[in-house]
Design an enzyme around this catalytic site. Structure first.
Site, PDB file in Angstrom:
ATOM      1  N   ASP A  16       2.305  -1.398  10.241  1.00 55.18           N
ATOM      2  CA  ASP A  16       1.814  -0.498   9.210  1.00 55.18           C
ATOM      3  C   ASP A  16       2.243   0.946   9.461  1.00 55.18           C
ATOM      4  OD1 ASP A  16      -0.065   0.015   6.908  1.00 55.18           O
ATOM      5  OD2 ASP A  16      -1.046   1.248   8.432  1.00 55.18           O
ATOM      6  N   GLU A  63       6.715  -0.881   7.778  1.00 53.07           N
ATOM      7  CA  GLU A  63       6.435  -0.081   6.599  1.00 53.07           C
ATOM      8  C   GLU A  63       6.728   1.358   6.980  1.00 53.07           C
ATOM      9  OE1 GLU A  63       2.863   1.363   3.604  1.00 53.07           O
ATOM     10  OE2 GLU A  63       2.453   0.898   5.704  1.00 53.07           O
TER      11      GLU A  63
END
Length: 610
Positions: A266, A303
């Site tokens: 993330d 990401e």
């Protein structure tokens, strides 16, 4: 010699062999507390500090199933182990010693699945089924297999406070959220997926801690400075070696103990790291080594908000070595083309060249000005050397739906026929397609932000913050779902009756057909970006994939598209169409995948060699 993080003392599965260890370099005293939170006579053991700041002790008779916590200095409050493998009573309670070797696996024949050629499915355990458990999710594996996906990407499952939430407010990175079923339930899910040929990826969050149960800083200097979510991880300051090891051991532990096939990392742009060898490169190298030891491929999907191709550039070529990264610009271009939305960051994707240019080059912002950021952003992808499978393309993600005020899906803003066109553009592209759960049948259930923090003050703070954020964007407060209301979570649960009803059933069959074509038509799975072309003109879009042409009419009116070669046959189509030589007639909001005369094709890339 490259700079690397030394592992320091080896820390076995805490307590499994009676040995307990915890890193707390600046404390004067640490004690091990054995027993549950309500135990009236807990056993207290002193711990000894080594020169690296680790505290150790051995507890005879303590093993798997033993509840334990740590007492720091003179504070009487027991705190859970930062490396706790199980939290049966929540993130504020003692942990429980867990033996990872006790689970009986049946996937010994599993050899893994590499990411090239994959179709990824993003799944949130807590809303995939009404039960919201890993066991219930496993009962829906048949749906995933019939859909044709190859990789299931679970949103974060590590422990967070409360019962329901997105998972990005996790505070104990090693423990599986107990309401989902705990560690053995995750193993059983992975085992079942492997038995049906599905790889499993896990979303992990190392860039911040949630607001409740974040005791990590009490133990040591885990954080330094700030990022968008608060304190930033201390990856390059004093005492940062054990912090980096904490992250690396966590990532590798998920892969090793749970037989996972990869991780989604993330918001890696929030990992502030000024070392000569960034932690992502270090993680990539250690993951490659683990994959070699296990004899199966392991993937790392980042990401990143940077639009930086170095994220997926191999380490030996000066990159970070990630297997792939999310490509939000592709989503933004598709969303704008399908819905007509042009507010916020979508404004940069409204130009006539936005869709074709982004599909062709991955990034809309590639060293160009971003009006949303009010600065130049990104760098160009070398499409001659970088394969398309290194970028995930998608119509929807948890972020792009859940960060809207109402959590409204694209199905609320585009017809099922247009959604089918969008699916074709993603699944016929050279990128790694990703589907967000329910998208495959044009689900109408929203997916808003929700949480369930027990602390009433924190709950009210989250509620006010959410309302304030969207009120600033012009939303009426009464139109913004209360994230703390259990009904908000319940509204996000998939309605499994929809796939059997129209128009959902037809959309689902389109997705199944398109994923099947990626397996049977090698030209659709070809990741070479320099042999791919996209053209768009007023809602008419054409993708070139070898001798295949995907022609989409995103307008409501019938149209004619002239191709570069005569049509030989239709491979698959979503609506009425007919061909006359190079002219292809398409009904409004429809697509056709056709094969053209190969002898007349002028390939977009270099001619084949050999």
């Amino acid at each position: 010699m490259n700079e690397t993080t030394t592992a320091g003392p080896q820390v076995p599965g805490t307590g499994v062999d009676g040995h307990f260890a915890v890193w707390a370099p600046h404390l004067g005293r640490v004690r091990l507390r054995l027993g549950g939170a309500d135990d009236p006579h807990p056993r207290l053991l002193p711990m000894e500090r080594d020169r690296d700041g680790w505290w150790h002790t051995h507890a005879d008779g303590a093993g798997p199933g033993t509840d334990y916590a740590y007492l720091l200095d003179d504070d009487p409050t027991p705190l859970p182990d930062p490396r706790s493998q199980r939290q049966p009573h929540g993130v504020h309670a003692p942990g429980r010693v867990h033996d990872h070797t006790a689970f009986t696996w049946t996937d010994t024949a599993w050899t893994g699945r590499a990411l090239p050629g994959a179709v990824v499915y993003e799944l949130h355990v807590g809303t995939f089924t009404p039960e919201g458990t890993l066991t219930a999710a496993a009962e829906r594996i048949d749906h995933l297999v019939s859909l044709g996906v190859t990789h299931v990407q679970l949103m974060p499952v590590n422990a967070f406070d409360g019962t329901h939430g997105w998972g990005y407010d996790g505070v104990l990175w090693y423990a599986v959220h107990e309401p989902y079923g705990g560690p053995d339930a995750l193993k059983a899910f992975v085992d079942a997926c492997h038995g049906r040929g599905l790889a499993v990826l896990l979303d992990v969050v190392h860039n911040h801690l949630g607001p409740s149960g974040a005791y990590l800083p009490r133990f040591g200097p885990y954080f330094s400075g700030e990022n968008d979510w608060g304190p930033a991880l201390n990856l390059d300051g004093p005492d940062s070696d054990p912090v980096r090891r904490h992250v690396l051991d966590n990532a590798l532990g998920w892969l090793r103990h749970y037989h996972l096939d990869g991780l989604r990392l993330d918001a890696v742009h929030a990992l502030r790291d000024d070392r000569a060898t960034p932690i992502l490169a270090e993680l990539s190298a250690e993951t490659d080594a683990l994959a070699t030891a296990l004899g199966r491929p392991l993937s790392l999907i980042a990401e990143s908000d940077r639009n930086d191709p170095r994220t997926v550039t191999p380490i030996e070529a000066g990159g970070l070595g990630m297997t792939a990264q999310w490509a939000d610009d592709i989503h933004h271009a598709l969303h704008t083309a399908l819905t007509g939305e042009t507010h916020g960051y979508y404004a940069d994707f409204a130009g006539p060249d936005a869709l074709a240019g982004t599909l062709t080059r991955v990034f809309r912002h590639e060293g160009t000005y971003s009006t949303f950021r009010r600065r130049t952003h990104g760098a160009p992808v070398d499409t001659a050397r970088t394969p398309g499978h290194r970028f995930l393309a998608y119509l929807s993600t948890h972020d792009q739906i859940g960060n809207r005020a109402r959590g409204d899906r694209m199905a609320e803003h585009a017809s099922p026929d247009l959604l089918a066109c969008g699916a074709a553009l993603v699944l016929c592209s050279p990128y790694t397609p990703m589907i967000f759960m329910g998208e495959e049948w044009a689900a109408t259930t929203p997916w808003p932000f929700f949480a369930s923090f027990p602390d009433p003050d924190l709950a009210e703070g989250v509620r006010r913050g959410r309302r304030r954020e969207f009120a600033a964007l012009g939303w009426n407060e009464e139109d913004i779902p209360d994230p703390m209301d259990p009904a908000t979570r319940d509204s996000a649960v998939l309605d499994w009756s929809q796939p059997a009803r129209e128009p959902h059933a037809e959309v689902l069959e389109t997705y199944r057909a398109l994923t099947a074509l990626r397996r049977t038509e090698p030209e659709l799975a070809d990741p070479r970006l320099d042999r791919f072309a996209a053209e768009a003109d007023g809602g008419r879009v054409v993708l070139t994939r070898g001798t295949l042409r995907l022609a989409c009419n995103l307008t409501a009116e019938d149209t004619e598209i002239t191709l570069d070669a005569p049509v030989r046959t239709t491979v698959f189509a979503s609506g009425k169409h007919d061909a006359d030589g190079t002219r292809l007639h398409l009904a409004g909001e429809s697509f056709a995948l056709v094969r053209v005369d190969g002898s007349a094709v002028r390939h977009p890339g270099p001619p084949p060699t050999g």
